[in-house]
Motif scaffolding. Structure first.
Motif, PDB file in Angstrom:
ATOM      1  N   LYS A  49       0.656  -1.358  -0.078  1.00  0.00           N
ATOM      2  CA  LYS A  49      -0.069   0.146  -0.077  1.00  0.00           C
ATOM      3  C   LYS A  49       0.793   1.279   0.042  1.00  0.00           C
ATOM      4  CE  LYS A  49      -3.849   2.209   2.291  1.00  0.00           C
ATOM      5  NZ  LYS A  49      -4.841   2.346   3.399  1.00  0.00           N
ATOM      6  N   TYR A  50       1.994   1.169   0.712  1.00  0.00           N
ATOM      7  CA  TYR A  50       2.686   2.585   1.062  1.00  0.00           C
ATOM      8  C   TYR A  50       4.204   2.584   0.423  1.00  0.00           C
ATOM      9  CZ  TYR A  50      -0.770   3.434   4.680  1.00  0.00           C
ATOM     10  OH  TYR A  50      -2.113   3.819   5.328  1.00  0.00           O
ATOM     11  N   ALA A  51       4.337   1.594  -0.612  1.00  0.00           N
ATOM     12  CA  ALA A  51       5.552   1.449  -1.128  1.00  0.00           C
ATOM     13  C   ALA A  51       5.706   2.511  -2.293  1.00  0.00           C
ATOM     14  CB  ALA A  51       5.830   0.157  -1.657  1.00  0.00           C
ATOM     15  N   ALA A  52       4.579   2.584  -3.090  1.00  0.00           N
ATOM     16  CA  ALA A  52       4.740   3.662  -4.293  1.00  0.00           C
ATOM     17  C   ALA A  52       4.697   4.985  -3.905  1.00  0.00           C
ATOM     18  CB  ALA A  52       3.462   3.290  -4.916  1.00  0.00           C
ATOM     19  N   VAL A  53       5.867   5.612  -4.397  1.00  0.00           N
ATOM     20  CA  VAL A  53       6.088   7.026  -4.171  1.00  0.00           C
ATOM     21  C   VAL A  53       5.093   8.065  -5.185  1.00  0.00           C
ATOM     22  CG1 VAL A  53       7.741   8.954  -4.005  1.00  0.00           C
ATOM     23  CG2 VAL A  53       8.481   6.689  -3.406  1.00  0.00           C
ATOM     24  N   LEU A  54       4.304   8.834  -4.408  1.00  0.00           N
ATOM     25  CA  LEU A  54       3.581   9.776  -5.162  1.00  0.00           C
ATOM     26  C   LEU A  54       3.920  11.230  -4.832  1.00  0.00           C
ATOM     27  CD1 LEU A  54      -0.018   8.387  -4.178  1.00  0.00           C
ATOM     28  CD2 LEU A  54       1.321   7.594  -6.497  1.00  0.00           C
ATOM     29  N   ASP A  55       3.694  11.977  -6.251  1.00  0.00           N
ATOM     30  CA  ASP A  55       3.938  13.399  -5.998  1.00  0.00           C
ATOM     31  C   ASP A  55       2.859  14.091  -6.008  1.00  0.00           C
ATOM     32  OD1 ASP A  55       5.567  15.789  -5.752  1.00  0.00           O
ATOM     33  OD2 ASP A  55       6.120  15.770  -7.837  1.00  0.00           O
ATOM     34  N   ARG A  56       1.985  14.385  -5.107  1.00  0.00           N
ATOM     35  CA  ARG A  56       0.920  14.964  -5.187  1.00  0.00           C
ATOM     36  C   ARG A  56       1.105  16.417  -5.133  1.00  0.00           C
ATOM     37  NH1 ARG A  56      -2.335  10.966  -1.038  1.00  0.00           N
ATOM     38  NH2 ARG A  56      -2.516   9.122  -2.181  1.00  0.00           N
ATOM     39  N   GLU A  57       0.098  17.054  -5.582  1.00  0.00           N
ATOM     40  CA  GLU A  57      -0.140  18.704  -5.504  1.00  0.00           C
ATOM     41  C   GLU A  57      -0.373  18.981  -3.998  1.00  0.00           C
ATOM     42  OE1 GLU A  57      -2.248  22.028  -8.298  1.00  0.00           O
ATOM     43  OE2 GLU A  57      -3.158  20.210  -8.125  1.00  0.00           O
ATOM     44  N   SER A  58       0.471  19.839  -3.553  1.00  0.00           N
ATOM     45  CA  SER A  58       0.420  20.249  -2.267  1.00  0.00           C
ATOM     46  C   SER A  58      -0.907  21.319  -2.187  1.00  0.00           C
ATOM     47  CB  SER A  58       1.454  21.121  -1.865  1.00  0.00           C
ATOM     48  OG  SER A  58       1.683  22.327  -2.599  1.00  0.00           O
ATOM     49  N   ALA A  59      -1.500  21.543  -0.916  1.00  0.00           N
ATOM     50  CA  ALA A  59      -2.450  22.493  -0.525  1.00  0.00           C
ATOM     51  C   ALA A  59      -1.943  23.717  -0.974  1.00  0.00           C
ATOM     52  CB  ALA A  59      -2.835  22.431   0.829  1.00  0.00           C
ATOM     53  N   TYR A  60      -0.885  24.290  -0.677  1.00  0.00           N
ATOM     54  CA  TYR A  60      -0.360  25.448  -1.270  1.00  0.00           C
ATOM     55  C   TYR A  60      -0.511  25.848  -2.662  1.00  0.00           C
ATOM     56  CZ  TYR A  60       3.062  29.299  -2.276  1.00  0.00           C
ATOM     57  OH  TYR A  60       3.568  30.406  -2.871  1.00  0.00           O
ATOM     58  N   GLU A  61      -0.137  24.688  -3.430  1.00  0.00           N
ATOM     59  CA  GLU A  61      -0.195  24.850  -5.047  1.00  0.00           C
ATOM     60  C   GLU A  61      -1.694  24.809  -5.400  1.00  0.00           C
ATOM     61  OE1 GLU A  61       2.025  21.375  -5.756  1.00  0.00           O
ATOM     62  OE2 GLU A  61       3.917  22.042  -5.942  1.00  0.00           O
TER      63      GLU A  61
END
Length: 96
Positions: free
Chosen positions: A6-18
């Motif tokens: 479940k947690y092995a894949a690294v995701l680059d999500r858009e931050s709240a600031y962005e």
């Protein structure tokens, strides 16, 4: 680990600031710099006369009492007792 899938894949999500900055309107255009051509200079505004210094008045009785070391000691002691009682009440260790 059982959580590896479940947690092995690294995701680059858009931050709240962005996300929030994307909602804002673009900033207004900067004002053009003043022209370098000589022209009439604006009149200088007259400066206000400095206020005369007033001699400090004597402290009132209340101010002298608050500044005294005896009052400071009393206040510190009272605050310590109050803080202790609040802590006991929060953590449930009150005396019975």
């Amino acid at each position: 680990s059982p959580l590896q899938p479940k947690y092995a894949a690294v995701l680059d999500r858009e931050s709240a600031y962005e996300k929030l900055t994307a909602r804002l309107p673009p900033p207004p255009a900067a004002a053009p710099p003043p022209s370098a051509t000589p022209g009439p200079k604006p009149k200088a505004t007259p400066k206000a006369a400095p206020k005369p210094r007033v001699a400090p008045e004597e402290d009132s009785n209340l101010e002298r009492m608050v500044k005294s070391s005896a009052f400071k000691s009393f206040a510190r002691s009272a605050a310590t007792v109050l803080g202790r009682e609040i802590t006991r009440g929060v953590f449930g260790t009150r005396r019975r």
